[in-house]
Design an enzyme around this catalytic site. Structure first.
Site, PDB file in Angstrom:
ATOM      1  N   TYR A 155     -36.727  22.968  -9.613  1.00  0.00           N
ATOM      2  CA  TYR A 155     -37.563  23.077  -8.406  1.00  0.00           C
ATOM      3  C   TYR A 155     -38.608  21.947  -8.384  1.00  0.00           C
ATOM      4  O   TYR A 155     -38.825  21.293  -7.349  1.00  0.00           O
ATOM      5  CB  TYR A 155     -38.236  24.449  -8.407  1.00  0.00           C
ATOM      6  CG  TYR A 155     -39.027  24.789  -7.174  1.00  0.00           C
ATOM      7  CD1 TYR A 155     -38.398  25.105  -5.970  1.00  0.00           C
ATOM      8  CD2 TYR A 155     -40.426  24.815  -7.199  1.00  0.00           C
ATOM      9  CE1 TYR A 155     -39.127  25.440  -4.840  1.00  0.00           C
ATOM     10  CE2 TYR A 155     -41.161  25.148  -6.083  1.00  0.00           C
ATOM     11  CZ  TYR A 155     -40.508  25.463  -4.896  1.00  0.00           C
ATOM     12  OH  TYR A 155     -41.253  25.782  -3.774  1.00  0.00           O
ATOM     13  N   ALA A 156     -39.246  21.689  -9.546  1.00  0.00           N
ATOM     14  CA  ALA A 156     -40.258  20.626  -9.633  1.00  0.00           C
ATOM     15  C   ALA A 156     -39.638  19.271  -9.316  1.00  0.00           C
ATOM     16  O   ALA A 156     -40.223  18.459  -8.584  1.00  0.00           O
ATOM     17  CB  ALA A 156     -40.889  20.614 -11.024  1.00  0.00           C
ATOM     18  N   LYS A 159     -39.002  19.032  -5.530  1.00  0.00           N
ATOM     19  CA  LYS A 159     -40.207  18.880  -4.707  1.00  0.00           C
ATOM     20  C   LYS A 159     -40.925  17.560  -5.013  1.00  0.00           C
ATOM     21  O   LYS A 159     -41.505  16.935  -4.113  1.00  0.00           O
ATOM     22  CB  LYS A 159     -41.148  20.073  -4.906  1.00  0.00           C
ATOM     23  CG  LYS A 159     -40.551  21.414  -4.437  1.00  0.00           C
ATOM     24  CD  LYS A 159     -40.212  21.439  -2.959  1.00  0.00           C
ATOM     25  CE  LYS A 159     -39.830  22.843  -2.481  1.00  0.00           C
ATOM     26  NZ  LYS A 159     -39.541  22.864  -1.038  1.00  0.00           N
ATOM     27  N   ILE A 188     -48.780  31.069  -2.148  1.00  0.00           N
ATOM     28  CA  ILE A 188     -48.852  31.602  -0.785  1.00  0.00           C
ATOM     29  C   ILE A 188     -48.297  33.030  -0.797  1.00  0.00           C
ATOM     30  O   ILE A 188     -47.253  33.288  -1.402  1.00  0.00           O
ATOM     31  CB  ILE A 188     -48.015  30.727   0.179  1.00  0.00           C
ATOM     32  CG1 ILE A 188     -48.477  29.260   0.151  1.00  0.00           C
ATOM     33  CG2 ILE A 188     -48.058  31.289   1.604  1.00  0.00           C
ATOM     34  CD1 ILE A 188     -49.910  29.010   0.589  1.00  0.00           C
TER      35      ILE A 188
HETATM   36  N1  LIG Z   1     -43.951  30.968  -1.006  1.00  0.00           N
HETATM   37  C1  LIG Z   1     -44.676  30.090  -1.675  1.00  0.00           C
HETATM   38  O1  LIG Z   1     -45.631  30.450  -2.354  1.00  0.00           O
HETATM   39  C2  LIG Z   1     -44.332  28.615  -1.613  1.00  0.00           C
HETATM   40  C3  LIG Z   1     -45.139  27.729  -2.323  1.00  0.00           C
HETATM   41  C4  LIG Z   1     -44.848  26.370  -2.264  1.00  0.00           C
HETATM   42  C5  LIG Z   1     -43.802  25.908  -1.494  1.00  0.00           C
HETATM   43  N2  LIG Z   1     -43.013  26.787  -0.820  1.00  0.00           N
HETATM   44  C6  LIG Z   1     -41.904  26.216  -0.029  1.00  0.00           C
HETATM   45  O2  LIG Z   1     -41.998  26.674   1.313  1.00  0.00           O
HETATM   46  C7  LIG Z   1     -40.690  26.763   1.879  1.00  0.00           C
HETATM   47  C8  LIG Z   1     -40.487  28.164   2.454  1.00  0.00           C
HETATM   48  O3  LIG Z   1     -40.643  29.101   1.392  1.00  0.00           O
HETATM   49  P1  LIG Z   1     -40.712  30.696   1.624  1.00  0.00           P
HETATM   50  O4  LIG Z   1     -41.581  31.227   0.564  1.00  0.00           O
HETATM   51  O5  LIG Z   1     -41.010  30.989   3.045  1.00  0.00           O
HETATM   52  O6  LIG Z   1     -39.189  31.063   1.257  1.00  0.00           O
HETATM   53  P2  LIG Z   1     -38.177  32.128   1.924  1.00  0.00           P
HETATM   54  O7  LIG Z   1     -37.092  32.316   0.916  1.00  0.00           O
HETATM   55  O8  LIG Z   1     -38.898  33.315   2.436  1.00  0.00           O
HETATM   56  O9  LIG Z   1     -37.614  31.311   3.180  1.00  0.00           O
HETATM   57  C9  LIG Z   1     -36.722  30.236   3.040  1.00  0.00           C
HETATM   58  C10 LIG Z   1     -35.772  30.234   4.226  1.00  0.00           C
HETATM   59  O10 LIG Z   1     -34.867  29.139   4.061  1.00  0.00           O
HETATM   60  C11 LIG Z   1     -33.568  29.584   4.414  1.00  0.00           C
HETATM   61  N3  LIG Z   1     -32.553  28.766   3.743  1.00  0.00           N
HETATM   62  C12 LIG Z   1     -32.234  28.762   2.429  1.00  0.00           C
HETATM   63  N4  LIG Z   1     -31.220  27.917   2.206  1.00  0.00           N
HETATM   64  C13 LIG Z   1     -30.887  27.370   3.412  1.00  0.00           C
HETATM   65  C14 LIG Z   1     -29.913  26.422   3.825  1.00  0.00           C
HETATM   66  N5  LIG Z   1     -29.059  25.883   2.946  1.00  0.00           N
HETATM   67  N6  LIG Z   1     -29.847  26.072   5.138  1.00  0.00           N
HETATM   68  C15 LIG Z   1     -30.691  26.642   6.037  1.00  0.00           C
HETATM   69  N7  LIG Z   1     -31.628  27.534   5.700  1.00  0.00           N
HETATM   70  C16 LIG Z   1     -31.737  27.906   4.401  1.00  0.00           C
HETATM   71  C17 LIG Z   1     -33.521  31.033   3.949  1.00  0.00           C
HETATM   72  O11 LIG Z   1     -32.474  31.759   4.591  1.00  0.00           O
HETATM   73  C18 LIG Z   1     -34.932  31.518   4.312  1.00  0.00           C
HETATM   74  O12 LIG Z   1     -34.980  32.064   5.610  1.00  0.00           O
HETATM   75  C19 LIG Z   1     -39.711  26.404   0.771  1.00  0.00           C
HETATM   76  O13 LIG Z   1     -39.342  25.052   0.873  1.00  0.00           O
HETATM   77  C20 LIG Z   1     -40.520  26.651  -0.496  1.00  0.00           C
HETATM   78  O14 LIG Z   1     -40.061  25.865  -1.559  1.00  0.00           O
HETATM   79  C21 LIG Z   1     -43.259  28.132  -0.864  1.00  0.00           C
END
Ligand SMILES: NC(=O)c1ccc[n+]([C@@H]2O[C@H](COP(=O)([O-])OP(=O)(O)OC[C@H]3O[C@@H](n4cnc5c(N)ncnc54)[C@H](O)[C@@H]3O)[C@@H](O)[C@H]2O)c1
Length: 248
Positions: A155-156, A159, A188
């Site tokens: 993941y690191a 990103k 988050i």
């Molecule tokens: N939640 C956190 O604390 C956090 C922190 C830092 C970064 N992020 C980043 O924010 C973004 C959203 O995270 P989240 O927590 O809402 O995750 P989540 O899993 O709730 O949502 C991710 C969405 O992406 C969709 N998805 C996955 N693979 C896919 C693909 N191949 N094609 C199309 N859609 C696809 C999933 O169906 C889902 O609806 C991500 O990139 C995550 O890495 C999240």
């Protein structure tokens, strides 16, 4: 507050979580929101939530790693809406494991969706935006891409790669008036993290200068700023939304 007029924004992975919060915030700011996610059913539900609130939203399903499908999807978006002002590469996954135990599939799945998926969508979006001579691309990275994390080497890397990708694209696209920035969320509160025991979130909060976890809308409001003309002199940047966790 930013008001968008005739502004079309495509958000990948926006049927739920941070992506959906971004969609809600743009919709509330007057933009036409294009929800895109892998499950057609989840896309439909998300679009209905927005249109039921009186917002303008359309749904598209697809997998960001499928280049041919994305080619068709972007062509359809242009047929349907005539232009694309903003792409937000938000779709992302985790497959955590300590490095010694990490399977190649876990490495590849994360790099494919988080990094290659962003490359594919950015390439398709830029083809449209370069002709328009206007556009904003926002990559949802993570503080883990800045500071690393045990158990998340894949993941690191994805990103951190996305942050470097952002800078390269910003340099390539600037002459066409297309800006590219990254947002790095910290801890988050989403459905996923909401289930963590209170003691664990309290431990996290101790290392965050603002002493709390963030909300998806904290991320969404930064995206609105980076999409709007208020940020017209900002490109190639990575902005953390992390309560001060990373400072550099
Ligand atoms: N939640 C956190 O604390 C956090 C922190 C830092 C970064 N992020 C980043 O924010 C973004 C959203 O995270 P989240 O927590 O809402 O995750 P989540 O899993 O709730 O949502 C991710 C969405 O992406 C969709 N998805 C996955 N693979 C896919 C693909 N191949 N094609 C199309 N859609 C696809 C999933 O169906 C889902 O609806 C991500 O990139 C995550 O890495 C999240």
């Amino acid at each position: 507050m930013t008001r968008f007029n005739d502004y079309k924004v495509l958000i990948t992975g926006s049927a739920r979580g941070i992506g959906f919060a971004i969609a809600e915030r743009f919709a509330a700011s007057g933009a036409t929101v294009l929800i895109m996610d892998i499950s057609a059913e989840a896309v439909q539900t998300a679009v209905k939530k927005l249109t039921d609130s009186g917002f303008i939203a359309f749904g598209y399903s697809g997998n960001v790693t499928d280049s041919a499908a994305m080619e068709e999807l972007f062509a359809k978006i242009i047929r349907d809406h005539g232009k694309l002002d903003c792409l937000i590469n938000n779709a992302g996954i985790t497959r955590d494991n300590l490095l010694l135990r990490m399977k190649e599939e876990e490495w590849s799945a994360v790099l494919d969706i988080n990094l290659k998926g962003s490359f594919i969508c950015t390439q398709k979006a830029f083809k449209v935006m370069m002709k328009q001579r206007f556009g904003s691309i926002i990559n949802i990275a993570s503080v883990i891409g800045i500071m690393g994390n045990a158990g998340q080497a894949n993941y690191a890397a994805s990103k951190g790669g996305l942050i470097a990708f952002t800078k390269s694209c910003a340099k390539e696209f600037a002459s066409r008036n297309v800006r590219v920035n990254a947002v790095a969320p910290g801890f988050i509160v989403t459905e996923m993290t909401a289930t963590l025991p209170e003691a664990v979130t309290a431990e996290y909060a101790k290392v965050i200068p603002l002493s709390r976890m963030g909300s998806p809308d904290d991320v969404a409001r930064l995206c609105v700023f980076l999409a709007s003309d208020d940020s017209s002199y900002i490109t190639g940047q990575t902005i953390a939304v992390d309560g001060g966790l990373t400072m550099h």
